[in-house]
Design an enzyme around this catalytic site. Structure first.
Site, PDB file in Angstrom:
ATOM      1  N   ASP A  33       0.387  -1.235  -0.135  1.00 50.57           N
ATOM      2  CA  ASP A  33       0.615  -0.042  -0.363  1.00 50.57           C
ATOM      3  C   ASP A  33       0.927   1.589  -0.005  1.00 50.57           C
ATOM      4  OD1 ASP A  33      -2.118  -1.843   0.491  1.00 50.57           O
ATOM      5  OD2 ASP A  33      -2.793  -1.379   1.962  1.00 50.57           O
ATOM      6  N   ALA A  34       2.196   1.318   0.723  1.00 51.50           N
ATOM      7  CA  ALA A  34       2.924   2.500   0.749  1.00 51.50           C
ATOM      8  C   ALA A  34       3.793   2.605  -0.534  1.00 51.50           C
ATOM      9  CB  ALA A  34       4.269   1.707   1.701  1.00 51.50           C
ATOM     10  N   TYR A  36       1.870   1.788  -2.857  1.00 49.22           N
ATOM     11  CA  TYR A  36       0.756   2.374  -4.415  1.00 49.22           C
ATOM     12  C   TYR A  36       0.294   3.823  -3.563  1.00 49.22           C
ATOM     13  CZ  TYR A  36      -3.659   2.980  -6.458  1.00 49.22           C
ATOM     14  OH  TYR A  36      -4.973   3.598  -6.970  1.00 49.22           O
ATOM     15  N   SER A  82     -33.304  -5.823 -23.727  1.00 50.71           N
ATOM     16  CA  SER A  82     -33.886  -6.654 -22.501  1.00 50.71           C
ATOM     17  C   SER A  82     -34.018  -8.039 -23.024  1.00 50.71           C
ATOM     18  CB  SER A  82     -35.407  -5.779 -21.854  1.00 50.71           C
ATOM     19  OG  SER A  82     -35.907  -6.462 -22.649  1.00 50.71           O
ATOM     20  N   GLU A 114     -24.967 -17.572 -16.489  1.00 44.39           N
ATOM     21  CA  GLU A 114     -23.941 -16.546 -15.272  1.00 44.39           C
ATOM     22  C   GLU A 114     -25.380 -15.824 -14.185  1.00 44.39           C
ATOM     23  OE1 GLU A 114     -23.455 -13.648 -18.228  1.00 44.39           O
ATOM     24  OE2 GLU A 114     -24.231 -11.683 -16.650  1.00 44.39           O
ATOM     25  N   LYS A 116     -27.532 -14.335 -12.292  1.00 44.57           N
ATOM     26  CA  LYS A 116     -28.725 -12.263 -13.447  1.00 44.57           C
ATOM     27  C   LYS A 116     -28.746 -11.451 -11.802  1.00 44.57           C
ATOM     28  CE  LYS A 116     -32.072 -10.388 -15.411  1.00 44.57           C
ATOM     29  NZ  LYS A 116     -32.016  -9.133 -14.699  1.00 44.57           N
ATOM     30  N   ASP A 118     -28.839  -8.663 -10.023  1.00 44.41           N
ATOM     31  CA  ASP A 118     -30.275  -7.176  -9.754  1.00 44.41           C
ATOM     32  C   ASP A 118     -29.320  -5.957  -9.180  1.00 44.41           C
ATOM     33  OD1 ASP A 118     -32.361  -6.479  -9.307  1.00 44.41           O
ATOM     34  OD2 ASP A 118     -33.582  -7.307  -7.840  1.00 44.41           O
ATOM     35  N   ARG A 137     -29.019   2.267 -18.973  1.00 45.48           N
ATOM     36  CA  ARG A 137     -30.026   1.240 -19.864  1.00 45.48           C
ATOM     37  C   ARG A 137     -30.874   2.056 -20.632  1.00 45.48           C
ATOM     38  NH1 ARG A 137     -33.949  -1.383 -20.400  1.00 45.48           N
ATOM     39  NH2 ARG A 137     -34.047  -2.477 -22.089  1.00 45.48           N
ATOM     40  N   TYR A 229     -20.426  -8.216 -18.430  1.00 51.72           N
ATOM     41  CA  TYR A 229     -21.290  -9.981 -19.070  1.00 51.72           C
ATOM     42  C   TYR A 229     -21.577  -8.825 -20.837  1.00 51.72           C
ATOM     43  CZ  TYR A 229     -25.774  -6.736 -18.905  1.00 51.72           C
ATOM     44  OH  TYR A 229     -26.467  -5.472 -18.969  1.00 51.72           O
ATOM     45  N   LYS A 293     -27.194 -18.087 -21.917  1.00 49.70           N
ATOM     46  CA  LYS A 293     -26.979 -17.112 -23.537  1.00 49.70           C
ATOM     47  C   LYS A 293     -26.118 -18.158 -24.383  1.00 49.70           C
ATOM     48  CE  LYS A 293     -25.801 -12.811 -22.021  1.00 49.70           C
ATOM     49  NZ  LYS A 293     -25.177 -11.699 -22.308  1.00 49.70           N
ATOM     50  N   LYS A 317     -35.439 -17.249 -14.291  1.00 48.46           N
ATOM     51  CA  LYS A 317     -35.892 -16.172 -12.373  1.00 48.46           C
ATOM     52  C   LYS A 317     -36.129 -17.197 -11.693  1.00 48.46           C
ATOM     53  CE  LYS A 317     -36.626 -11.923 -13.000  1.00 48.46           C
ATOM     54  NZ  LYS A 317     -36.719 -11.581 -13.328  1.00 48.46           N
ATOM     55  N   CYS A 411     -51.597   9.129  20.356  1.00 44.77           N
ATOM     56  CA  CYS A 411     -50.557   8.443  20.122  1.00 44.77           C
ATOM     57  C   CYS A 411     -50.994   6.597  21.059  1.00 44.77           C
ATOM     58  CB  CYS A 411     -49.470   8.071  21.559  1.00 44.77           C
ATOM     59  SG  CYS A 411     -48.862   6.620  21.966  1.00 44.77           S
ATOM     60  N   CYS A 414     -50.028   5.231  24.730  1.00 42.38           N
ATOM     61  CA  CYS A 414     -49.874   6.343  25.801  1.00 42.38           C
ATOM     62  C   CYS A 414     -51.342   7.491  25.817  1.00 42.38           C
ATOM     63  CB  CYS A 414     -49.298   7.821  26.254  1.00 42.38           C
ATOM     64  SG  CYS A 414     -48.852   8.163  25.595  1.00 42.38           S
ATOM     65  N   CYS A 429     -45.001  11.204  18.849  1.00 46.81           N
ATOM     66  CA  CYS A 429     -45.514  10.784  20.479  1.00 46.81           C
ATOM     67  C   CYS A 429     -45.063  11.912  20.946  1.00 46.81           C
ATOM     68  CB  CYS A 429     -45.915   9.516  21.227  1.00 46.81           C
ATOM     69  SG  CYS A 429     -46.397  10.359  22.750  1.00 46.81           S
ATOM     70  N   CYS A 434     -43.909   7.852  27.462  1.00 48.14           N
ATOM     71  CA  CYS A 434     -44.893   6.504  26.708  1.00 48.14           C
ATOM     72  C   CYS A 434     -44.097   5.713  26.925  1.00 48.14           C
ATOM     73  CB  CYS A 434     -44.970   6.769  25.506  1.00 48.14           C
ATOM     74  SG  CYS A 434     -45.487   6.197  24.251  1.00 48.14           S
TER      75      CYS A 434
HETATM   76  O1  JCF Z   1     -26.995  -9.552 -14.602  1.00 51.81           O
HETATM   77  C1  JCF Z   1     -27.839  -9.067 -16.010  1.00 51.81           C
HETATM   78  N1  JCF Z   1     -28.330  -8.031 -14.983  1.00 51.81           N
HETATM   79  C2  JCF Z   1     -27.858  -9.207 -17.174  1.00 51.81           C
HETATM   80  C3  JCF Z   1     -28.654  -8.585 -18.178  1.00 51.81           C
HETATM   81  C4  JCF Z   1     -26.845 -10.623 -17.154  1.00 51.81           C
HETATM   82  C5  JCF Z   1     -26.549 -10.123 -18.689  1.00 51.81           C
HETATM   83  O2  JCF Z   1     -25.112 -11.495 -19.150  1.00 51.81           O
HETATM   84  C6  JCF Z   1     -27.594  -9.728 -19.703  1.00 51.81           C
HETATM   85  C7  JCF Z   1     -28.551  -8.235 -19.451  1.00 51.81           C
HETATM   86  C8  JCF Z   1     -28.983  -7.638 -20.148  1.00 51.81           C
HETATM   87  C9  JCF Z   1     -29.174  -8.738 -21.642  1.00 51.81           C
HETATM   88  N2  JCF Z   1     -27.212  -9.322 -21.075  1.00 51.81           N
HETATM   89  C10 JCF Z   1     -28.062  -9.474 -21.766  1.00 51.81           C
HETATM   90  C11 JCF Z   1     -27.818  -9.301 -23.283  1.00 51.81           C
END
Ligand code: JCF
Length: 670
Positions: A33-34, A36, A82, A114, A116, A118, A137, A229, A293, A317, A411, A414, A429, A434
């Site tokens: 770290d030093a 860097y 999507s 992979e 997915k 969120d 997006r 991705y 995919k 999902k 309240c 009380c 309150c 209370c």
């Molecule tokens: O992790 C995701 N939410 C995710 C969304 C991963 C992917 O490989 C995606 C995607 C949305 C479109 N690939 C496409 C083509």
């Protein structure tokens, strides 16, 4: 401009990009770290002396920049489509059949799958190896330009790594998902609660909110991460498979999810899905399914797109963590600070495997905004560790008998009058005695970061308050064993345990004591700051508003709240009673353990016996602070080998300089 200096800056930038990648993306640093930090300081010094050298992709530019008025929009070169969703194995097998039919083949296809994420989908644009643009997006065709915000994410390369195996393309569009890891999310929300800021409902909202900041300095404080991705438009590079794209992205310095399943049959992908579903809570990030995919890019091209989604990909999902149910009634809970929180009682429903029968409705405005009425059919969701909440009302299910909710004017616990201050979203309150507030404040007082009294939870505190045995947390230490043993469901043994836990807890650090008091806006962190600064309870109690405000991190709100608390005679009496009952605040102990309290250190150059991270941890463990720049307020500059400009600055300002030996002596003898 001197060509040598220009070259030197370029070299430093390149080295820093690489070490940043080794440290943050691979978690395999090659230098200390030093070292860097030395490189970084050197570049900062160069850029400060020659501001025209500063480039937006310099590693020095990750801290955020001045706020924008609004986000510009930008069109994606290639639309960001999507994904089509699937919710069961039959749908996945049907997808595989459809793909084969389309391609007119019977032979098994290979898929790469992979987790997915969120999070928030983004596109990063690199020109000649440098990050020039980043966008959300959006609607898939145009998104918002969030370049400054994206630059603050440590795992986003500002410049491409340049290993021999991959050419630097003149234009490269990379796609990925920005997210906040689970643990970092919990920490972020805890900090927000401590600061009296509303917590984020889930990691996705937190990531989206952080990326939507017009002030990138705020984004810079958020623990954002990214998995890349895929690609949009790319020049100069040829790929033949999706897996190869991922490998190249890795080689160019991007963070790619390590848990991807490469090139497998559809049956093996189903096994992979089941395994992830089982183990999803073991991962450091949240996922909501699996993206499947077709691996071969030639086949992907033949398959092409439908209007909104590619034919070659599918999102399988995980079972929904949203369900519909009915609101049976809405009642109101009173919290520690008297805040009234409306809570919906629901017809029990299983949401992602957990039965949900209540959901927080936050406050009156939230109910109005969502127009939630008693009797309504609603969509509820549960995200991670978060309290279930109502997403929206299914208005088509209304029959006309639903009753709007009205915040009570007194309240519910009380009976005192309820007040809603003008600038606040919550109703309160105001009766400090209370029972609901007293119960909650006792629970807080006994909680882990405070007195840590095992056994003083919901049940015991509730009963003791209901029986009139506790009127405030100050009464805890005068409880006798017979009283405690007389509680319902509390035998001799647990009474004994509780008494012992209370006795043990009486010895307490000033920081924990201050946190336990439950002063508004004083969470664990601020309590530590106050304790470190004022060192004794007496000093803190008599600190003026000005003295409080002079402390780093303490603003007018905290200062006012602390003053108001200690000016209240009842609070002072409570404190006195606790001290009389034997509570010992480790003032001197704390001072002895934190001999560097109040001292600020600046580090420059590398020490031989400790890394920079170790030096920092040691100073902080002893109560000191480490700062990155030298000023008149700096107590010491620790100078190791090859010190930078900070040493000169220290000499100039007359700040005390410690060499390695002196520093080690200082931190070890104590
Ligand atoms: O992790 C995701 N939410 C995710 C969304 C991963 C992917 O490989 C995606 C995607 C949305 C479109 N690939 C496409 C083509």
């Amino acid at each position: 401009m001197n060509e040598d200096i220009k070259k030197k800056a370029a070299k430093l930038r390149q080295a820093l990009h690489r070490h940043n990648y080794l440290y943050y993306v691979l978690d395999e640093p090659e230098i200390s770290d030093a070292e860097y930090d030395r490189l970084m300081q050197e570049l900062i010094a160069l850029e400060t002396a020659h501001p025209e050298l500063v480039e937006p992709d310099s590693p020095t530019q990750r801290v955020g920049a001045l706020p924008l008025e609004k986000f510009e929009t930008v069109a994606h070169t290639i639309p960001m489509l999507s994904l089509e969703n699937a919710f069961g194995e039959e749908e996945v097998l049907a997808f595989d059949q459809r793909v084969k039919r389309f391609l007119n083949t019977d032979s098994p296809l290979l898929y790469t799958a992979e987790p997915k994420m969120d999070g928030v989908a983004v596109e990063l644009v690199y020109e000649n190896g440098r990050l020039v643009e980043a966008s959300t997006r959006g609607d898939g065709y145009t998104g918002e330009l969030i370049t400054l915000n994206i630059r603050t994410i440590k795992t986003v390369p500002l410049a491409l790594l340049n290993p021999v195996s991959v050419t630097v393309p003149s234009r490269l569009e990379v796609r990925g998902e920005v997210f906040i890891p689970v643990e970092a999310f919990k920490r972020l929300n805890k900090e927000r609660l401590d600061k009296d800021e509303p917590p984020f409902a889930n990691p996705r909202n937190a990531a989206a909110g952080s990326l939507r900041q017009l002030d990138s300095r705020i984004t810079a404080t958020r623990p954002l991460d990214i998995f890349c991705y895929g690609v949009g438009m790319v020049t100069d590079l040829e790929f033949s498979s999706h897996w190869e794209i991922l490998q190249s992205l890795k080689a160019l310095g991007f963070r790619v999810n390590p848990d991807i399943k490469p090139r497998a049959t559809i049956e093996d992908i189903l096994v992979y899905y089941r395994d992830l579903l089982d183990r999803r809570h073991e991962f450091p990030y949240e996922m909501d399914g699996v993206v499947i995919k077709v691996d071969d890019l030639a086949l992907q091209r033949r398959l092409g797109e439908k209007s909104r989604s590619p034919r070659w990909a599918l999102a399988y999902k995980f079972p929904a963590t949203q369900e519909t149910t009915r609101v049976l009634k809405i009642d109101v809970q009173v919290g520690r600070t008297g805040a009234l929180t409306p809570v919906a009682h629901l017809e029990p429903v299983s949401v992602g495997g957990v039965t949900v029968s209540r959901a927080t409705l936050h406050n009156e405005d939230e109910i109005k905004k969502k127009d939630i009425r008693i009797g309504d059919t609603v969509l509820v969701q549960r995200a991670g560790d978060v309290i279930p909440e109502v997403v929206k009302v299914i208005t088509t299910k209304r029959t006309g008998v639903e009753q709007p909710f009205k915040m009570p004017s007194t309240c519910p616990v009380c009976g005192a009058k309820v007040v809603r201050l003008e600038q606040e979203a919550v109703s309160r309150c105001l009766n400090a005695n209370c029972p609901a507030q007293v119960k909650e404040s006792i629970k807080h007082f006994a909680s882990k970061g405070a007195f840590d009294i095992d056994g003083m939870g919901d049940k015991s505190a509730g009963q003791l308050v209901d029986k009139g045995l506790l009127k405030s947390y100050a009464d805890l230490f005068v409880l006798d064993r017979a009283t405690v043993a007389g509680l319902e469901r509390s035998g001799e043994k647990s009474a004994q345990n509780l008494m012992e836990a209370m006795a043990r807890s009486k010895q307490i650090s000033l920081a924990r004591f201050v946190y336990a008091l439950g002063i508004r806006h004083v969470g664990e962190h601020i309590a530590h700051v106050l304790a470190r600064t004022f060192k004794t309870l007496a000093a803190l109690m008599s600190a003026t508003a000005e003295e409080l405000m002079a402390v780093d991190e303490i603003g007018p709100q905290v200062s006012q709240s602390v003053r108001a608390f200690f000016e209240n005679p009842e609070n002072r009496r409570n404190i006195e009673r606790m001290l009389k009952a034997g509570v010992k605040i480790e003032t001197e102990g704390a001072a002895a353990q934190e001999p560097l309290a109040g001292e600020t250190f600046v580090l420059t150059g590398a020490l031989e016996s400790m890394t920079r991270a170790e030096v920092k941890a040691r100073i902080e463990a002893l109560g000191g602070k480490v700062s990155s720049s030298v000023s008149r307020k700096t107590s010491y500059v620790v100078a190791g080998k090859d010190p930078g400009s900070k040493l000169d600055k220290a000499k100039e300002l007359g700040v005390r300089i410690l060499d390695e030996k002196e520093f080690i002596e200082m931190v070890s003898e104590k």
